[in-house]
Scaffold this motif. Structure first.
Motif, PDB file in Angstrom:
ATOM      1  N   TYR A 172       8.728 -53.960   2.720  1.00 46.28           N
ATOM      2  CA  TYR A 172       9.266 -53.488   3.988  1.00 46.28           C
ATOM      3  C   TYR A 172       8.691 -52.107   4.306  1.00 46.28           C
ATOM      4  N   ALA A 173       8.540 -51.857   5.604  1.00 46.87           N
ATOM      5  CA  ALA A 173       8.039 -50.560   6.061  1.00 46.87           C
ATOM      6  C   ALA A 173       8.750 -50.198   7.357  1.00 46.87           C
ATOM      7  N   VAL A 174       8.710 -48.928   7.700  1.00 47.03           N
ATOM      8  CA  VAL A 174       9.353 -48.488   8.936  1.00 47.03           C
ATOM      9  C   VAL A 174       8.345 -47.742   9.807  1.00 47.03           C
ATOM     10  N   ASP A 175       8.298 -48.146  11.069  1.00 49.44           N
ATOM     11  CA  ASP A 175       7.477 -47.473  12.074  1.00 49.44           C
ATOM     12  C   ASP A 175       8.396 -46.515  12.820  1.00 49.44           C
ATOM     13  N   GLU A 176       8.146 -45.223  12.691  1.00 50.57           N
ATOM     14  CA  GLU A 176       8.994 -44.221  13.336  1.00 50.57           C
ATOM     15  C   GLU A 176       8.390 -43.821  14.678  1.00 50.57           C
ATOM     16  N   ILE A 177       9.080 -44.190  15.756  1.00 51.53           N
ATOM     17  CA  ILE A 177       8.613 -43.935  17.115  1.00 51.53           C
ATOM     18  C   ILE A 177       9.442 -42.789  17.686  1.00 51.53           C
ATOM     19  N   LYS A 178       8.808 -41.661  17.928  1.00 46.98           N
ATOM     20  CA  LYS A 178       9.527 -40.448  18.324  1.00 46.98           C
ATOM     21  C   LYS A 178       9.501 -40.247  19.840  1.00 46.98           C
ATOM     22  N   TYR A 179      10.583 -39.671  20.348  1.00 45.06           N
ATOM     23  CA  TYR A 179      10.723 -39.402  21.781  1.00 45.06           C
ATOM     24  C   TYR A 179      11.032 -37.915  22.003  1.00 45.06           C
ATOM     25  N   ASN A 180      10.725 -37.458  23.187  1.00 44.72           N
ATOM     26  CA  ASN A 180      10.925 -36.045  23.513  1.00 44.72           C
ATOM     27  C   ASN A 180      12.312 -35.742  24.058  1.00 44.72           C
ATOM     28  N   SER A 181      12.987 -36.773  24.571  1.00 44.22           N
ATOM     29  CA  SER A 181      14.311 -36.540  25.141  1.00 44.22           C
ATOM     30  C   SER A 181      15.117 -37.833  25.096  1.00 44.22           C
ATOM     31  N   ARG A 182      16.414 -37.686  25.239  1.00 44.48           N
ATOM     32  CA  ARG A 182      17.313 -38.847  25.280  1.00 44.48           C
ATOM     33  C   ARG A 182      16.972 -39.739  26.472  1.00 44.48           C
ATOM     34  N   GLU A 183      16.670 -39.129  27.610  1.00 43.97           N
ATOM     35  CA  GLU A 183      16.348 -39.878  28.817  1.00 43.97           C
ATOM     36  C   GLU A 183      15.088 -40.720  28.622  1.00 43.97           C
ATOM     37  N   GLU A 184      14.057 -40.104  28.025  1.00 40.89           N
ATOM     38  CA  GLU A 184      12.812 -40.836  27.770  1.00 40.89           C
ATOM     39  C   GLU A 184      13.067 -42.008  26.826  1.00 40.89           C
ATOM     40  N   PHE A 185      13.857 -41.789  25.801  1.00 39.68           N
ATOM     41  CA  PHE A 185      14.183 -42.811  24.813  1.00 39.68           C
ATOM     42  C   PHE A 185      14.848 -44.014  25.492  1.00 39.68           C
ATOM     43  N   LEU A 186      15.903 -43.754  26.268  1.00 37.41           N
ATOM     44  CA  LEU A 186      16.657 -44.835  26.891  1.00 37.41           C
ATOM     45  C   LEU A 186      15.854 -45.551  27.975  1.00 37.41           C
ATOM     46  N   ASP A 187      15.020 -44.812  28.687  1.00 36.63           N
ATOM     47  CA  ASP A 187      14.149 -45.442  29.688  1.00 36.63           C
ATOM     48  C   ASP A 187      13.164 -46.400  29.016  1.00 36.63           C
ATOM     49  N   ASP A 188      12.631 -45.980  27.870  1.00 32.88           N
ATOM     50  CA  ASP A 188      11.663 -46.823  27.175  1.00 32.88           C
ATOM     51  C   ASP A 188      12.315 -48.088  26.628  1.00 32.88           C
TER      52      ASP A 188
END
Length: 240
Positions: A172-188
């Motif tokens: 198993y592995a984890v891909d860590e996808i980082k966001y700059n803001s809560r809004e950007e995260f939820l939009d994506d």
């Protein structure tokens, strides 16, 4: 749990070959990693929309040739590829947005065609415990993505073992996808599954994002603005 880079590094001896097949390339994200190791990649996907996206995303990769093709009946010769990579097998039998069903006969035919094409098969896709299973239900409440993935994994193992393939890697592995803001995260998150459902208006989008936020908060992903995409990866090789 291993990082995504460590996963690709462990898989690299099996992905390094003259000619490989990317079966179900989707938008081409993982084809880019495959292309670091394989001299020439043929990519097939049944979706015209994914083909259009992948052509744009892979425009700078000269060693990748993309085609729209049914994975159950390709036109390649027997054992044409050094390896077949599949990063979306659990979704190959999605039959629509309205009902939850699985077509194991279809999946079996896809596996048999892959075995015809290569003695080395590599699978790397979301694990059943991935939180995306819960997130998917925001868009299609009757779809149990985690169960679909678990059943797909069991089917892969049975069909390949029954046909003389040995599983030599499972991890198993984890891909860590980082966001700059809560809004950007939820939009994506809305964009991720727009092929399943697009909010009909701003009110529905806000309600869906509230559901998504509640799910992400249970894993503290909104706190560190990082989506932890958990993958299970396996390698099967035909025994002599």
């Amino acid at each position: 749990m291993k990082s995504f880079d460590e996963m690709w590094e462990e898989l690299s001896p099996y992905l390094t070959c003259e000619r490989g097949l990317d079966e179900g390339y989707s938008d081409g994200k993982y084809t880019k990693s495959f292309a670091k190791y394989c001299k020439h990649i043929e990519g097939i996907d049944i979706s015209e929309d994914f083909y259009k996206q992948a052509v744009v995303n892979l425009k700078d990769y000269d060693n990748v040739n993309l085609r729209v093709m049914d994975a159950t009946k390709t036109d390649y010769p027997d054992k044409h590829f050094g390896v077949v990579l599949n990063t979306s097998f659990h979704e190959f039998d999605l039959s629509g947005k309205e009902k939850f069903s699985m077509d194991l006969e279809l999946k079996t035919r896809i596996l048999k065609e892959a075995m015809r094409l290569s003695d080395t098969l590599v699978f790397a896709e979301i694990a059943p415990e991935n939180i995306s299973g819960k997130l998917y239900q925001v868009f299609n409440p009757v779809e149990d993505h985690s169960f679909r993935t678990e059943v797909s994994n069991l089917l892969i193992d049975k069909v390949l073992r029954d046909n003389g393939y040995k599983r030599i890697i499972e991890d198993y592995a984890v891909d860590e996808i980082k966001y700059n803001s809560r809004e950007e995260f939820l939009d994506d998150m809305i964009v991720w599954w727009e092929e399943v459902k697009v909010p009909k208006d701003a009110e529905e989008k806000k309600a869906m994002q509230k559901q998504i936020a509640d799910i992400l908060e249970t894993e503290n992903m909104l706190t560190d603005l990082t989506f932890h995409d958990i993958f299970r990866y396996t390698v099967y090789v035909k025994e002599n």
